[in-house]
Scaffold this motif. Sequence first.
Motif, PDB file in Angstrom:
ATOM      1  N   VAL A  91       0.832  -1.217   0.000  1.00 57.48           N
ATOM      2  CA  VAL A  91       0.000   0.000   0.000  1.00 57.48           C
ATOM      3  C   VAL A  91       0.863   1.263   0.000  1.00 57.48           C
ATOM      4  CG1 VAL A  91      -2.137  -0.906   0.985  1.00 57.48           C
ATOM      5  CG2 VAL A  91      -0.265  -0.264   2.520  1.00 57.48           C
ATOM      6  N   CYS A  92       2.104   1.139  -0.439  1.00 52.27           N
ATOM      7  CA  CYS A  92       3.013   2.304  -0.466  1.00 52.27           C
ATOM      8  C   CYS A  92       3.599   2.496  -1.856  1.00 52.27           C
ATOM      9  CB  CYS A  92       4.139   2.110   0.551  1.00 52.27           C
ATOM     10  SG  CYS A  92       3.617   2.179   2.261  1.00 52.27           S
ATOM     11  N   PRO A  93       2.860   3.158  -2.750  1.00 50.09           N
ATOM     12  CA  PRO A  93       3.416   3.433  -4.088  1.00 50.09           C
ATOM     13  C   PRO A  93       4.650   4.335  -4.018  1.00 50.09           C
ATOM     14  CG  PRO A  93       1.323   4.592  -3.769  1.00 50.09           C
ATOM     15  CD  PRO A  93       1.489   3.683  -2.589  1.00 50.09           C
ATOM     16  N   HIS A  94       4.728   5.126  -2.933  1.00 49.27           N
ATOM     17  CA  HIS A  94       5.911   6.008  -2.753  1.00 49.27           C
ATOM     18  C   HIS A  94       6.704   5.509  -1.543  1.00 49.27           C
ATOM     19  CE1 HIS A  94       3.924   8.540  -5.662  1.00 49.27           C
ATOM     20  NE2 HIS A  94       2.838   8.529  -4.918  1.00 49.27           N
ATOM     21  N   LEU A  95       7.114   4.242  -1.607  1.00 51.12           N
ATOM     22  CA  LEU A  95       7.716   3.585  -0.427  1.00 51.12           C
ATOM     23  C   LEU A  95       8.958   4.321   0.061  1.00 51.12           C
ATOM     24  CD1 LEU A  95       7.582   1.247   1.557  1.00 51.12           C
ATOM     25  CD2 LEU A  95       8.883  -0.155  -0.090  1.00 51.12           C
ATOM     26  N   ASP A  96       9.787   4.756  -0.860  1.00 47.51           N
ATOM     27  CA  ASP A  96      11.025   5.458  -0.449  1.00 47.51           C
ATOM     28  C   ASP A  96      10.666   6.705   0.362  1.00 47.51           C
ATOM     29  OD1 ASP A  96      13.115   7.752  -1.131  1.00 47.51           O
ATOM     30  OD2 ASP A  96      14.156   5.826  -1.187  1.00 47.51           O
ATOM     31  N   THR A  98       7.894   7.289   2.017  1.00 48.66           N
ATOM     32  CA  THR A  98       7.248   6.921   3.288  1.00 48.66           C
ATOM     33  C   THR A  98       8.276   6.483   4.321  1.00 48.66           C
ATOM     34  OG1 THR A  98       5.294   6.259   2.034  1.00 48.66           O
ATOM     35  CG2 THR A  98       5.473   5.406   4.290  1.00 48.66           C
ATOM     36  N   ILE A  99       9.295   5.755   3.878  1.00 46.62           N
ATOM     37  CA  ILE A  99      10.373   5.352   4.796  1.00 46.62           C
ATOM     38  C   ILE A  99      11.099   6.585   5.320  1.00 46.62           C
ATOM     39  CG2 ILE A  99      12.616   4.176   4.927  1.00 46.62           C
ATOM     40  CD1 ILE A  99      11.424   2.202   2.787  1.00 46.62           C
ATOM     41  N   ARG A 100      11.370   7.529   4.422  1.00 48.41           N
ATOM     42  CA  ARG A 100      12.049   8.768   4.865  1.00 48.41           C
ATOM     43  C   ARG A 100      11.174   9.542   5.852  1.00 48.41           C
ATOM     44  NH1 ARG A 100      16.417   9.596   1.479  1.00 48.41           N
ATOM     45  NH2 ARG A 100      16.375   8.214  -0.362  1.00 48.41           N
ATOM     46  N   GLN A 101       9.846   9.519   5.600  1.00 48.02           N
ATOM     47  CA  GLN A 101       8.907  10.214   6.485  1.00 48.02           C
ATOM     48  C   GLN A 101       8.966   9.596   7.887  1.00 48.02           C
ATOM     49  OE1 GLN A 101       4.845  10.022   5.086  1.00 48.02           O
ATOM     50  NE2 GLN A 101       4.052  11.113   6.874  1.00 48.02           N
ATOM     51  N   ALA A 109      12.290   2.465  10.973  1.00 48.61           N
ATOM     52  CA  ALA A 109      11.412   2.200   9.831  1.00 48.61           C
ATOM     53  C   ALA A 109      11.451   0.736   9.436  1.00 48.61           C
ATOM     54  CB  ALA A 109      11.833   3.064   8.640  1.00 48.61           C
ATOM     55  N   GLY A 110      10.252   0.149   9.309  1.00 54.27           N
ATOM     56  CA  GLY A 110      10.132  -1.235   8.860  1.00 54.27           C
ATOM     57  C   GLY A 110       9.197  -1.319   7.665  1.00 54.27           C
ATOM     58  N   VAL A 111       9.432  -2.343   6.840  1.00 56.96           N
ATOM     59  CA  VAL A 111       8.523  -2.628   5.720  1.00 56.96           C
ATOM     60  C   VAL A 111       8.099  -4.087   5.812  1.00 56.96           C
ATOM     61  CG1 VAL A 111       8.245  -2.789   3.214  1.00 56.96           C
ATOM     62  CG2 VAL A 111       9.519  -0.872   4.205  1.00 56.96           C
ATOM     63  N   THR A 121      10.857  -6.743  -4.017  1.00 59.79           N
ATOM     64  CA  THR A 121      10.160  -5.456  -3.798  1.00 59.79           C
ATOM     65  C   THR A 121      11.015  -4.510  -2.950  1.00 59.79           C
ATOM     66  OG1 THR A 121       8.132  -6.783  -3.727  1.00 59.79           O
ATOM     67  CG2 THR A 121       7.963  -4.500  -2.943  1.00 59.79           C
ATOM     68  N   LEU A 122      11.824  -5.130  -2.053  1.00 57.53           N
ATOM     69  CA  LEU A 122      12.600  -4.318  -1.101  1.00 57.53           C
ATOM     70  C   LEU A 122      13.933  -3.854  -1.661  1.00 57.53           C
ATOM     71  CD1 LEU A 122      12.027  -6.350   2.189  1.00 57.53           C
ATOM     72  CD2 LEU A 122      10.871  -4.248   1.453  1.00 57.53           C
ATOM     73  N   ASP A 123      14.364  -4.427  -2.799  1.00 53.29           N
ATOM     74  CA  ASP A 123      15.717  -4.126  -3.292  1.00 53.29           C
ATOM     75  C   ASP A 123      16.079  -2.643  -3.272  1.00 53.29           C
ATOM     76  OD1 ASP A 123      16.137  -6.844  -5.739  1.00 53.29           O
ATOM     77  OD2 ASP A 123      16.159  -6.765  -3.540  1.00 53.29           O
ATOM     78  N   PRO A 124      15.215  -1.742  -3.781  1.00 50.62           N
ATOM     79  CA  PRO A 124      15.615  -0.317  -3.836  1.00 50.62           C
ATOM     80  C   PRO A 124      15.745   0.359  -2.468  1.00 50.62           C
ATOM     81  CG  PRO A 124      13.742  -0.757  -5.291  1.00 50.62           C
ATOM     82  CD  PRO A 124      13.877  -1.944  -4.392  1.00 50.62           C
ATOM     83  N   VAL A 125      15.124  -0.208  -1.436  1.00 47.54           N
ATOM     84  CA  VAL A 125      15.092   0.487  -0.123  1.00 47.54           C
ATOM     85  C   VAL A 125      15.743  -0.314   1.003  1.00 47.54           C
ATOM     86  CG1 VAL A 125      12.994   1.782  -0.704  1.00 47.54           C
ATOM     87  CG2 VAL A 125      12.792  -0.470   0.421  1.00 47.54           C
ATOM     88  N   ILE A 126      16.185  -1.533   0.708  1.00 46.34           N
ATOM     89  CA  ILE A 126      16.621  -2.441   1.796  1.00 46.34           C
ATOM     90  C   ILE A 126      17.692  -1.810   2.686  1.00 46.34           C
ATOM     91  CG2 ILE A 126      18.316  -3.637   0.332  1.00 46.34           C
ATOM     92  CD1 ILE A 126      16.135  -5.312   3.035  1.00 46.34           C
ATOM     93  N   ARG A 127      18.561  -0.991   2.094  1.00 40.68           N
ATOM     94  CA  ARG A 127      19.669  -0.403   2.874  1.00 40.68           C
ATOM     95  C   ARG A 127      19.202   0.676   3.845  1.00 40.68           C
ATOM     96  NH1 ARG A 127      21.208  -1.879  -1.886  1.00 40.68           N
ATOM     97  NH2 ARG A 127      23.204  -2.976  -2.288  1.00 40.68           N
ATOM     98  N   ASP A 128      17.933   1.138   3.638  1.00 40.15           N
ATOM     99  CA  ASP A 128      17.424   2.227   4.494  1.00 40.15           C
ATOM    100  C   ASP A 128      16.598   1.704   5.668  1.00 40.15           C
ATOM    101  OD1 ASP A 128      18.470   3.982   2.557  1.00 40.15           O
ATOM    102  OD2 ASP A 128      16.639   3.765   1.363  1.00 40.15           O
ATOM    103  N   LEU A 129      16.412   0.369   5.710  1.00 37.29           N
ATOM    104  CA  LEU A 129      15.449  -0.188   6.668  1.00 37.29           C
ATOM    105  C   LEU A 129      16.094  -0.593   7.984  1.00 37.29           C
ATOM    106  CD1 LEU A 129      13.206  -2.375   4.320  1.00 37.29           C
ATOM    107  CD2 LEU A 129      12.845  -0.036   5.131  1.00 37.29           C
TER     108      LEU A 129
END
Length: 219
Positions: A91-96, A98-101, A109-111, A121-129
């Motif tokens: 439910v997060c089309p703007h996941l990056d 939302t994580i920053r938020q 921050a968790g996904v 699905t997590l590849d682009p953001v995994i390092r930020d989690l």
Amino acid sequence: MVKIAPAVLLVDYGRLAEEILAVEQEADLFHFDVMDGHFVPAISYGADVIRSLRPRTAVPFDVHLMVEYPERYIAEFAKAGSDCLTVHAEVCPHLDRTIRQIKATGTKAGVALNPSTPLDTLDPVIRDLDLVLVMSVNPGFGGQGFIPHVEQKVEEMRRRLDALKLRCELEVDGGIKVENCARIAKAGASILVAGSAVFHNPDPVAAIRQMKRLANPSA
Ligand code: DX5
Ligand code: ZN
């Protein structure tokens, strides 16, 4: 050490604080299942419950937002005292964003990924989690059975986190019992969420202790 997070869903809401305080010595985190009746069929509770319980215990609050448009609720759940806020990738089309938020509030921050949502699905953001939540049931209800294929998903997620040398928590949520907690810990989970296995047990403290022992055999 693999941590045990009792899930606050299948509880007696008329005795919510007592139920929480009765296990706080053993709980590594409290996992709060927030449900909006849209992303999942059930409705559970909102930030006021987190706010009310916050002063009652120092145990970290791991808040699982099973809600549509989670970005609308991050500020209030952070302010209410969440230590980690987990949103569903579905439910997060703007996941990056939302994580920053979430992280901008100072909260971890968790996904979360539903059983049929691929790890890629997590590849682009995994390092930020700070946390990845691998759902081992279809969200919306406590007391369900562990979906067997998720064990391989946990193993693969553990491989990916280790290959990237990330300290991100790997949380598994749904159908975790005394009977399977050792296996899922061995598969690579660092946090096991347990709802009915704890709060539907006549001795919740003993249940957590037993799961902790089984999940950490060399401890
Ligand atoms: C399901 C929730 C889980 C669930 C865990 O949508 O995310 O946290 O309440 O309960 P058990 O451990 O009984 O499956
Ligand atoms: Zn949950």
